[in-house]
Design an enzyme around this catalytic site. Structure first.
Site, mmCIF file in Angstrom:
data_model
loop_
_atom_site.group_PDB
_atom_site.id
_atom_site.type_symbol
_atom_site.label_atom_id
_atom_site.label_comp_id
_atom_site.label_asym_id
_atom_site.label_seq_id
_atom_site.Cartn_x
_atom_site.Cartn_y
_atom_site.Cartn_z
ATOM 1 N N LEU A 411 0.839 -1.211 0.000
ATOM 2 C CA LEU A 411 0.000 0.000 0.000
ATOM 3 C C LEU A 411 0.864 1.248 0.000
ATOM 4 O O LEU A 411 0.508 2.259 -0.595
ATOM 5 C CB LEU A 411 -0.903 0.004 1.233
ATOM 6 C CG LEU A 411 -2.014 -1.047 1.259
ATOM 7 C CD1 LEU A 411 -2.635 -1.141 2.643
ATOM 8 C CD2 LEU A 411 -3.085 -0.726 0.235
ATOM 9 N N GLY A 415 8.621 5.988 6.656
ATOM 10 C CA GLY A 415 10.023 6.189 7.017
ATOM 11 C C GLY A 415 10.730 4.870 7.300
ATOM 12 O O GLY A 415 11.769 4.570 6.714
ATOM 13 N N PHE A 416 10.141 4.057 8.195
ATOM 14 C CA PHE A 416 10.788 2.797 8.588
ATOM 15 C C PHE A 416 9.869 1.598 8.399
ATOM 16 O O PHE A 416 10.085 0.548 9.000
ATOM 17 C CB PHE A 416 11.209 2.870 10.058
ATOM 18 C CG PHE A 416 12.096 4.030 10.365
ATOM 19 C CD1 PHE A 416 13.426 4.038 9.960
ATOM 20 C CD2 PHE A 416 11.599 5.132 11.053
ATOM 21 C CE1 PHE A 416 14.246 5.127 10.242
ATOM 22 C CE2 PHE A 416 12.416 6.217 11.331
ATOM 23 C CZ PHE A 416 13.737 6.227 10.924
ATOM 24 N N LYS A 434 1.533 -3.744 8.755
ATOM 25 C CA LYS A 434 2.621 -2.743 8.755
ATOM 26 C C LYS A 434 3.894 -3.424 9.224
ATOM 27 O O LYS A 434 3.984 -3.861 10.388
ATOM 28 C CB LYS A 434 2.240 -1.584 9.678
ATOM 29 C CG LYS A 434 3.150 -0.386 9.588
ATOM 30 C CD LYS A 434 2.534 0.834 10.266
ATOM 31 C CE LYS A 434 3.416 2.058 10.129
ATOM 32 N NZ LYS A 434 2.759 3.283 10.576
ATOM 33 N N ASP A 535 0.576 14.038 16.022
ATOM 34 C CA ASP A 535 1.009 13.978 14.616
ATOM 35 C C ASP A 535 -0.199 13.969 13.673
ATOM 36 O O ASP A 535 -0.225 13.225 12.699
ATOM 37 C CB ASP A 535 1.876 12.725 14.412
ATOM 38 C CG ASP A 535 2.723 12.809 13.151
ATOM 39 O OD1 ASP A 535 2.859 13.924 12.600
ATOM 40 O OD2 ASP A 535 3.225 11.765 12.704
HETATM 41 N N1 LIG Z 1 -4.641 0.810 7.913
HETATM 42 C C1 LIG Z 1 -4.338 1.137 6.687
HETATM 43 N N2 LIG Z 1 -5.173 0.824 5.672
HETATM 44 C C2 LIG Z 1 -4.876 1.163 4.415
HETATM 45 N N3 LIG Z 1 -3.774 1.829 4.098
HETATM 46 C C3 LIG Z 1 -2.897 2.179 5.059
HETATM 47 C C4 LIG Z 1 -3.144 1.835 6.395
HETATM 48 N N4 LIG Z 1 -2.123 2.297 7.137
HETATM 49 C C5 LIG Z 1 -1.289 2.892 6.302
HETATM 50 N N5 LIG Z 1 -1.736 2.826 5.052
HETATM 51 C C6 LIG Z 1 -1.108 3.386 3.874
HETATM 52 O O1 LIG Z 1 0.212 2.895 3.794
HETATM 53 C C7 LIG Z 1 1.092 3.910 3.398
HETATM 54 C C8 LIG Z 1 2.264 3.962 4.339
HETATM 55 O O2 LIG Z 1 1.777 4.258 5.617
HETATM 56 P P1 LIG Z 1 2.767 4.621 6.793
HETATM 57 O O3 LIG Z 1 1.954 4.984 7.969
HETATM 58 O O4 LIG Z 1 3.808 3.581 6.966
HETATM 59 O O5 LIG Z 1 3.480 5.772 6.131
HETATM 60 P P2 LIG Z 1 3.566 7.283 6.427
HETATM 61 O O6 LIG Z 1 2.567 7.682 7.443
HETATM 62 O O7 LIG Z 1 3.494 7.921 5.105
HETATM 63 O O8 LIG Z 1 5.016 7.328 6.987
HETATM 64 P P3 LIG Z 1 5.540 7.529 8.448
HETATM 65 O O9 LIG Z 1 4.820 6.541 9.307
HETATM 66 O O10 LIG Z 1 6.978 7.262 8.365
HETATM 67 O O11 LIG Z 1 5.179 8.953 8.748
HETATM 68 C C9 LIG Z 1 0.304 5.199 3.347
HETATM 69 O O12 LIG Z 1 0.033 5.498 2.012
HETATM 70 C C10 LIG Z 1 -0.973 4.889 4.035
HETATM 71 O O13 LIG Z 1 -2.051 5.532 3.406
#
Ligand SMILES: Nc1ncnc2c1ncn2[C@@H]1O[C@H](COP(=O)(O)OP(=O)(O)OP(=O)(O)O)[C@@H](O)[C@H]1O
Length: 683
Positions: A411, A415-416, A434, A535
């Site tokens: 998806l 960052g990590f 995740k 955040d």
């Molecule tokens: N529960 C979820 N359902 C569907 N998509 C998700 C879900 N959680 C995260 N995503 C998608 O996965 C991608 C990466 O999410 P993630 O939270 O790891 O990244 P981020 O928020 O962009 O980075 P960081 O956590 O480093 O700030 C994003 O595009 C987010 O929309």
């Protein structure tokens, strides 16, 4: 002995009440016996009037005399023939005794029979008694034993209890007693027999019931083992089916995901041709990536360019027209016929103006189209990045994690972490896995820090259950350097992607999103353990398939301890977060800032502004680094609203409250949640 005889006679008289002369005879006999006994000490011949020889003869042996004395039967006129009478009487007595013994023997037989019948009943009763008296077992047993011995004493006299006298004669007194006892028993025999018949019937029916119960028990046991076997077979079958089902489902999911992957790559190729692609630029030894526009954007740009050229040509033509007109007005013209009338000038100018207006309209259309292309290009670039991340991921080969989660397509990558769409093969639902990867190059200390941070986030998030908060279902270790958190899958775009596609949302849509965000925040602030998200930003606001808004990512969240003062808790992680969305107090370097839920109120205000006006109110075009360098947020004392798009005063008022510069004056989450704009009610 005389008493015995009297007793025998009275017993006889009792047993034969039809003999009316018996009491009189008895009285006479008693009287005579009294006389005999008194004369027995004197000469008997005198008394009896026997011959003199018998007077000098020695007295008869006492035993015989005694026998005579025992003869009870007498009459008033028997006196002369006393001896003869006594002999006769003795014979009668003997006969009677024999009858009595026979009757007694018969009675004994009956009694023995009764005892035999009674004994099982008695035993059963005793056993029932025993059961009933189980708690006081010792006492119960002794009483029942007493009862049984008593019964056997009464009903079953042993040979020793037949009371045979020393000369072998049966004790008559005892026999009479037995007869008296047996008589009522004889009378009860019929009742006993009836009772016995009933009891036998009852025993028979109980035995039948027992037999049936045993039969039923056997049947049940057979059925039980049959069912047990069936259950075992079923379980084995189910296990096989489950394995098959899982295989079929995951195969199907994999083929769908593969098809999606193919489609995604094909779309990228098509879009790239239209919108552009990443090319490589070489500058000396440096190789860098550059964006090369696609054909559609190139065409659009060339249209705009040609429009611009046409516009410039018309402008030039207009200018020359005006020049000519002014020189003619000054009378510089040499050829009067060639001169243009005032009317012509006006006409030519009008044509130019009209053409310019139409070019402007066309240009505006092209520019709108270019904006749309830009959004498409942005989406394409994100999708290209996603596909590239997916291709580079070590989890892209459809693994099943923890024997349960079938990983499908990526998806996105943070960052990590990498977030995969996955299918829960136990709950049969889509989830988001995740995967938090520790960099193998990191020092052990950095790894431990990261794990601590992730565990903290995990511990906070897993306790949160609210429709506007993304659920955290599960956490497990994948390998030494990776662990996975399983989240509720949100199939809609996140707010960041939504705003990139359509930067300005209709106010109605913006309002329902911010209302849901505040509902999630109210939940976080009404728990016993309050939480500051810290955040909040469009990238952390997701939508499910029906459009419900869900707040996620608790990586920077703070738990508000109970002993925190009214001003808030100390911000220990200053510098973290996304600066466009953080309030001024987070940038105060003069002291350790005190923060509260008012941080989230500020972030929500920024997001509402962005949804309504298509940009952030402070530092929209600035980088994070520039915001910090130029103190953009520290200087964000007042929020300004553009005239367009038109937004309600209520929305603006709410934004103003959220973006109150002074932290002390800014309402907290629970207070701002009372704002009428955040409450839906029937008008
Ligand atoms: N529960 C979820 N359902 C569907 N998509 C998700 C879900 N959680 C995260 N995503 C998608 O996965 C991608 C990466 O999410 P993630 O939270 O790891 O990244 P981020 O928020 O962009 O980075 P960081 O956590 O480093 O700030 C994003 O595009 C987010 O929309």
């Amino acid at each position: 002995m005389a008493d015995d005889i009297v007793l025998q006679l009275s017993a006889k008289s009792n047993s034969n009440p039809s003999d009316p002369s018996l009491p009189a005879k008895l009285a006479k006999l008693e009287a005579r016996m009294a006389g005999k006994s008194s004369s027995s000490s004197n000469s008997p011949s005198v008394q009896t009037g026997w011959p003199s020889s018998s007077v000098i003869a020695p007295p008869p042996p006492p035993v015989k005399f005694m026998e005579q004395e025992e003869l009870p039967e007498s009459s008033s006129d028997d006196d002369d023939n006393g001896e003869e009478f006594l002999i006769q009487h003795n014979k009668r007595i003997k006969l009677q005794e024999n009858d009595t013994v026979r009757a007694l023997q018969q009675s004994e037989t009956v009694v023995e029979e009764k005892v035999k019948v009674l004994e099982p009943v008695d035993t059963r009763q005793n056993s029932e008694d025993l059961k009933r008296k189980k708690p006081g077992r010792g006492r119960g047993r002794s009483s029942s034993c007493r009862g049984r011995s008593k019964t056997s004493d009464q009903t079953k006299p042993g040979p020793s209890s037949l009371h045979v006298s020393s000369n072998g004669q049966m004790d008559k007194h005892y026999l009479m007693e037995q007869m008296a006892k047996v008589a009522p028993a004889n009378n009860d025999t019929a009742n006993f027999q009836e009772e016995v018949t009933l009891l036998r019937g009852r025993v028979a029916s109980l035995e039948e019931e027992l037999r049936k119960s045993r039969q039923e028990k056997d049947d049940c046991q057979r059925l039980y083992s049959q069912l047990e076997k069936e259950l075992k077979d079923y379980k084995e079958h189910d296990q096989q089916m489950k394995t098959k089902r899982i295989k079929i489902v995951s195969d199907l999911l994999i083929s769908v995901s593969k098809a999606e992957r193919q489609e995604a790559r094909m779309r990228i190729r098509q879009e790239s041709f239209r919108l552009g692609n990443v090319g490589v630029m070489r500058a000396g030894t440096l190789i860098s990536e550059v964006w090369e526009d696609g054909q559609a954007i190139k065409d659009l740009n060339s249209h705009l360019k040609s429009l611009l050229e046409t516009k410039e040509a018309i402008e030039r033509h207009r200018k020359s027209l005006r020049k000519r007109q002014s020189s003619e007005n000054r009378g510089d013209g040499s050829d009067a016929e060639a001169s243009t009338s005032e009317e012509d000038f006006l006409l030519q100018d009008e044509i130019c103006k009209s053409r310019l207006a139409s070019i402007k309209r066309e240009e505006e259309n092209y520019l709108r189209e270019r904006d749309r292309y830009e959004l498409e290009k942005g989406r394409l670039i994100r999708e290209m990045k996603r596909v590239r991340d997916e291709d580079g991921s070590r989890f892209n080969n459809f693994q099943i994690l923890n024997h349960r989660y079938a990983l499908l397509n990526l998806l996105g990558k943070g960052g990590f972490s990498e977030v995969y769409k996955a299918f829960d093969l136990v709950e049969y639902k889509y989830v988001a896995c995740k995967l938090h990867g520790l960099n193998a190059q990191w020092s052990e200390e950095k790894k431990q820090n990261y794990i601590r941070h992730a565990l903290r986030e995990n511990n906070i998030h897993k306790t949160l259950v609210h429709p506007n908060i993304v659920r955290l279902w599960d956490t497990f270790e994948v390998d030494h350097n990776t662990f996975c958190t399983v989240l509720e899958y949100c199939s809609g775009k996140d707010l960041d992607a939504t705003l990139k596609a359509t930067p300005v949302l209709p106010e109605k849509e913006a309002r329902i999103i911010i209302v849901q965000i505040f509902q999630g925040l109210v939940y976080l602030n009404k728990r016993s353990q309050r939480i500051i998200h810290y955040d909040l930003k469009p990238g952390n606001v997701l939508f499910d398939e029906v459009g419900v808004t869900k707040v996620t990512d608790f990586g920077l969240s703070k738990i508000v301890e109970d002993d925190v003062g009214s001003q808030g808790m100390e911000l220990t992680s200053q510098g973290a977060g996304t600066y466009w969305y953080l309030p001024p107090e987070c940038f105060d370097l003069s002291k350790t800032p005190l923060i509260s839920s008012k941080v989230d109120v500020w972030s929500a205000g920024i997001m509402l502004y962005q949804m309504l006006f298509g940009k952030r109110p402070f530092g929209h075009d600035q980088t994070q680094e520039r915001i910090l360098r130029e103190d953009t947020i520290i200087n964000a004392r007042r929020v300004e609203f553009p005239s367009k798009p038109v937004v309600s005063n209520e929305a603006k008022e709410l934004i103003r409250k959220c973006l109150t510069y002074n932290q002390a004056e800014r309402p907290d989450v629970l207070t701002i949640a009372q704002d009428p704009y955040l409450i839906y009610s029937k008008k």
